[in-house]
Scaffold this motif. Structure first.
Motif, PDB file in Angstrom:
ATOM      1  N   GLY A 276      29.101   3.044 -51.972  1.00  0.00           N
ATOM      2  CA  GLY A 276      29.355   4.354 -52.567  1.00  0.00           C
ATOM      3  C   GLY A 276      28.085   5.140 -52.784  1.00  0.00           C
ATOM      4  O   GLY A 276      27.006   4.763 -52.309  1.00  0.00           O
ATOM      5  N   ILE A 277      28.218   6.226 -53.496  1.00  0.00           N
ATOM      6  CA  ILE A 277      27.068   7.079 -53.804  1.00  0.00           C
ATOM      7  C   ILE A 277      26.269   6.395 -54.904  1.00  0.00           C
ATOM      8  O   ILE A 277      26.702   6.336 -56.055  1.00  0.00           O
ATOM      9  CB  ILE A 277      27.520   8.478 -54.253  1.00  0.00           C
ATOM     10  CG1 ILE A 277      28.376   9.138 -53.167  1.00  0.00           C
ATOM     11  CG2 ILE A 277      26.305   9.353 -54.570  1.00  0.00           C
ATOM     12  CD1 ILE A 277      29.093  10.391 -53.633  1.00  0.00           C
ATOM     13  N   ARG A 278      25.122   5.870 -54.541  1.00  0.00           N
ATOM     14  CA  ARG A 278      24.326   5.103 -55.496  1.00  0.00           C
ATOM     15  C   ARG A 278      22.944   5.703 -55.752  1.00  0.00           C
ATOM     16  O   ARG A 278      22.160   5.120 -56.499  1.00  0.00           O
ATOM     17  CB  ARG A 278      24.148   3.667 -54.979  1.00  0.00           C
ATOM     18  CG  ARG A 278      25.446   2.912 -54.751  1.00  0.00           C
ATOM     19  CD  ARG A 278      26.264   2.789 -56.010  1.00  0.00           C
ATOM     20  NE  ARG A 278      27.495   2.024 -55.787  1.00  0.00           N
ATOM     21  CZ  ARG A 278      28.504   1.976 -56.651  1.00  0.00           C
ATOM     22  NH1 ARG A 278      28.422   2.661 -57.776  1.00  0.00           N
ATOM     23  NH2 ARG A 278      29.583   1.270 -56.376  1.00  0.00           N
TER      24      ARG A 278
ATOM     25  N   LEU B  75      30.908  11.888 -58.703  1.00  0.00           N
ATOM     26  CA  LEU B  75      30.647  10.447 -58.788  1.00  0.00           C
ATOM     27  C   LEU B  75      30.745   9.975 -60.225  1.00  0.00           C
ATOM     28  O   LEU B  75      30.490  10.741 -61.161  1.00  0.00           O
ATOM     29  CB  LEU B  75      29.273  10.105 -58.213  1.00  0.00           C
ATOM     30  CG  LEU B  75      28.035  10.484 -59.029  1.00  0.00           C
ATOM     31  CD1 LEU B  75      26.820   9.733 -58.511  1.00  0.00           C
ATOM     32  CD2 LEU B  75      27.773  11.973 -58.971  1.00  0.00           C
TER      33      LEU B  75
ATOM     34  N   GLY C  66      33.970   8.961 -56.268  1.00  0.00           N
ATOM     35  CA  GLY C  66      32.991   9.251 -55.236  1.00  0.00           C
ATOM     36  C   GLY C  66      33.550  10.189 -54.176  1.00  0.00           C
ATOM     37  O   GLY C  66      34.429   9.792 -53.399  1.00  0.00           O
TER      38      GLY C  66
ATOM     39  N   VAL D  68      33.399   6.332 -50.305  1.00  0.00           N
ATOM     40  CA  VAL D  68      33.471   7.763 -50.600  1.00  0.00           C
ATOM     41  C   VAL D  68      34.673   8.402 -49.902  1.00  0.00           C
ATOM     42  O   VAL D  68      35.168   7.913 -48.879  1.00  0.00           O
ATOM     43  CB  VAL D  68      32.200   8.521 -50.166  1.00  0.00           C
ATOM     44  CG1 VAL D  68      30.989   8.030 -50.919  1.00  0.00           C
ATOM     45  CG2 VAL D  68      31.994   8.409 -48.652  1.00  0.00           C
TER      46      VAL D  68
END
Length: 220
Positions: free
Chosen positions: A80-82, A168, A193, A213
């Motif tokens: 995911g968006i990290r 997010l 996400g 996502v």
């Protein structure tokens, strides 16, 4: 809760870089070939380059190193968006600004990597993970932007042009940064996400199983 930040790029952290790149391609994006960062970093990426000086970095870990310990910990929570990189025109000045805001960051480091188009050079300062729980954030200055934002890489079959907003779960962590609406802004909001782009026609792509996502394209 929402605010605006000068986003340079968004990091989508994945366990399988090949599969993730293919998923973005199937969604109609032009994705750059895989390149590796330094052996010390132990990471590799593929990128979706966008107009307006922003891009999506799809990143994977190719070797465990001390430098990517934070990334490995974040990947343990799933893809995911990290991470986020905020753009700087002068990394040394930005480092001083972070210090003045009481935001702990690592010393500025300078990197380069070779591509078929030449040597990419950039400098970063990474924010201490404790300042942005659940995210790895950094400030980045590109010294060779012309070698990264190539015209042919910004043409996407799905008609996407720019990143409009990002949603997010860890958005609250970014509240440590003051908003800056004087530069190209990307709206950051709390939520699942999701990457929202401007394009020719509305679209939706569910990449959660591979990339963590969802992608939405809003008609510009």
């Amino acid at each position: 809760m929402s605010f605006v930040l000068p986003v340079d790029h968004v990091v989508v952290l994945v366990p399988d870089l090949v599969a993730a790149g293919s998923a973005f391609e199937a969604a109609g994006f032009d994705v750059t070939p895989q390149t590796r960062h330094s052996p010390a970093m132990g990471t590799a990426n593929r990128c979706v380059m966008l107009e307006g000086g922003c891009y999506i970095e799809i990143m994977g870990i190719v070797a465990e190193t001390p430098a990517n310990a934070t990334w490995r910990n974040l990947l343990g929570k799933g893809p995911g968006i990290r991470g986020f990189a905020l753009r700087s025109a002068d990394i040394e000045v930005s480092a001083l600004e972070l210090a003045s805001l009481g935001i702990a960051a690592e010393p500025v480091r300078h990197f380069s990597r070779m591509t078929d188009d030449g040597e990419l050079r950039f400098s970063i300062t990474r924010i201490e993970p404790s300042a942005t729980p659940g995210l790895q954030c950094l400030v980045c200055q590109h010294h060779t932007a012309e070698l990264l934002w190539l015209p042919q890489t910004m043409v996407h079959a799905n008609g996407v042009s720019q990143l409009v907003s990002v949603a997010l779960p860890g958005a609250g962590s970014l509240a440590v940064f003051p908003p800056d609406e004087s530069r190209q802004g990307v709206a950051i909001a709390a939520g699942a996400g999701r990457l929202i782009f401007a394009g020719r026609q509305p679209q939706y792509h569910d990449l959660r199983s591979i990339c963590g996502v969802e992608i939405e394209v809003a008609a510009a």
